[in-house]
Design an enzyme around this catalytic site. Structure first.
Site, PDB file in Angstrom:
ATOM      1  N   GLY A 209      -0.105  -1.239  -3.088  1.00 30.80           N
ATOM      2  CA  GLY A 209      -0.654  -0.385  -4.077  1.00 30.80           C
ATOM      3  C   GLY A 209      -0.554  -1.062  -5.456  1.00 30.80           C
ATOM      4  O   GLY A 209      -0.238  -2.379  -5.400  1.00 30.80           O
ATOM      5  N   ASN A 210      -0.716  -0.370  -6.391  1.00 30.68           N
ATOM      6  CA  ASN A 210      -0.596  -0.889  -7.918  1.00 30.68           C
ATOM      7  C   ASN A 210      -0.368   0.309  -8.709  1.00 30.68           C
ATOM      8  O   ASN A 210      -0.034   1.271  -8.381  1.00 30.68           O
ATOM      9  CB  ASN A 210      -1.927  -1.416  -8.153  1.00 30.68           C
TER      10      ASN A 210
END
Ligand code: CTP
Length: 396
Positions: A209-210
């Site tokens: 993810g980020n």
């Protein structure tokens, strides 16, 4: 247009105060949230129990709530809560106080603190209304951009006939509704906004993810809704409240986001892709939690679909706007991205700008179009959303 709006209704001491109960009910019927401030004089005509029952909120009268605890009603908080303040009925004395700038009651201090649009519905006997002082006060308030809802002619409480009856509650809400409709510069426009990160599952427990918080996309949705647009928000995993009147769909992965956006794209006028879509996803998600048996492990990745590029390829009338988060050769990269993806504009964030990017409540953007480049100062994401929506209005 009143659905979800915060209405602060101030009731002052006129016999027409009994109509304010209907006014509260009408605002509530139209989906507004209502808080009532009442003056001492208005208490002679209507009871707080009626108003608190109808508005589903406590009624505010004095600064001090309790002498024992020192709790008080904060006029600044009440004023900033409101999207609109309505003073109905407004007596001749009230008009005079509004003009003079007196702040010696909770009502007047709240009025002085209020930056929202203000509507005033006078109610009094015909001669009081005709009196030069009253007329001058109304003129001054109009010059100060207050919206005066003219009283009607008819039989008055005194038994006399003339102009001075407060406008009917239903008519007051209709006038205010129309005010918001006229201001709704993007009404009937369908805007599709993506926000937040995407999560690409490695196994049932882990993902790639980020750090995107989704704040920028949510601010855009709020601002577009305020301007009357029909807003659909497709968001990755974030912990943010859904903006009022916005249709929200939660997704997790880039593939899910693509499907939701694709399904809606044909019926959209504007697409704003502010989501930080993951660029890669595991080739295969492991069906069970991967055990740490080995000292090292690797995950094979493949590219996610480029949602923006795929849709901008088939765009017809739609305005398509992308975001670019860059760390080097920012303008050049953003410009090339805009060209490569066939966008109408790209919003550039540089991670080198302080206070800009993931997690912050502020952002500093450069708006790049094929024809021009506009630089903006560092500001709150809410105000950045205003700049972007202003640009969209120009495009339209
Ligand atoms: N975007 C998208 N689908 C992806 C990746 C990005 O729709 N799979 C969109 C983003 O929402 C953003 C724009 O494309 O509006 C640019 O995203 P960005 O991550 O800056 O660029 P990429 O195209 O992913 O290129 P790179 O990461 O190499 O800079």
């Amino acid at each position: 247009m009143l659905s979800g709006k915060n209405v602060l209704l101030a009731i002052t001491g006129s016999i027409a105060a009994y109509k304010s109960a209907y006014l509260v009910r009408d605002f509530i019927k139209r989906g507004a949230n209502v808080k009532v401030i009442i003056t001492e004089a208005a208490l002679q005509f209507v009871t707080p129990v009626t108003l608190s029952t109808l508005s589903k909120n406590p009624v505010y009268k004095d600064f001090l709530k309790s002498t024992d605890t020192g709790e008080w009603n904060n006029h600044v908080e009440l004023a900033s809560w409101s999207d609109i303040m309505v003073i109905a009925p407004a007596t001749a004395n009230t008009l005079s106080n509004l003009v003079s700038g007196k702040g010696d009651s909770l009502f007047l201090a709240t009025y002085l603190s209020c930056n929202a649009p203000i509507f005033v519905a006078p109610a009094m006997d015909l001669d009081m209304f005709k009196n030069e002082s009253t007329q001058n006060n109304i003129k001054i308030l109009k010059n100060r951009k207050l919206n005066i809802i003219e009283p009607k002619s008819g039989e008055l409480a005194s038994g006399l006939d003339g102009k001075g009856r407060m406008e009917e509650p239903e008519q007051i809400t209709t006038i205010i509704n129309q005010y918001f409709l006229d201001k709704a510069s993007l009404r009937n426009l369908r805007i599709l906004i993506s926000a937040g990160p995407t999560y690409e599952s490695i196994d049932p427990v882990r993902f790639i993810g980020n750090h995107s918080s989704g704040k920028m996309g949510f601010a855009l949705a709020r601002e577009a809704e305020k301007r009357g647009a029909n807003v659909e928000l497709i968001t990755g995993p974030v912990s943010l409240e859904t903006p009022r009147n916005v249709q929200r769909t939660d997704v997790s992965s880039a593939n899910e986001m693509k499907k939701e956006i694709e399904d809606r794209f044909i019926n959209t006028d504007v697409l704003i892709m502010s989501a930080a879509v993951s660029d890669f996803q595991p080739v295969k998600m492991a069906p069970n939690k991967i055990k740490k048996d080995e000292l090292e492990m690797s995950v094979s990745l493949k590219k996610t679909p480029d949602i923006l590029k795929d849709l901008a390829k088939i765009k017809k009338k739609q305005i398509v706007i992308g975001f670019a988060l860059e760390t080097e050769s920012e303008k050049k990269n953003a410009y090339e991205k805009m060209k490569k993806k066939n966008l109408d504009a790209i919003v550039l964030n540089s991670l080198n700008d302080k206070g800009s990017g993931f997690g912050f409540d502020t952002n500093k953007i450069t708006l790049i179009t094929p024809l021009e480049e506009r630089k903006f100062d560092l500001k709150s994401k809410d105000l950045v959303a205003v700049d972007i929506l202003n640009f969209i209005e120009e495009c339209i």
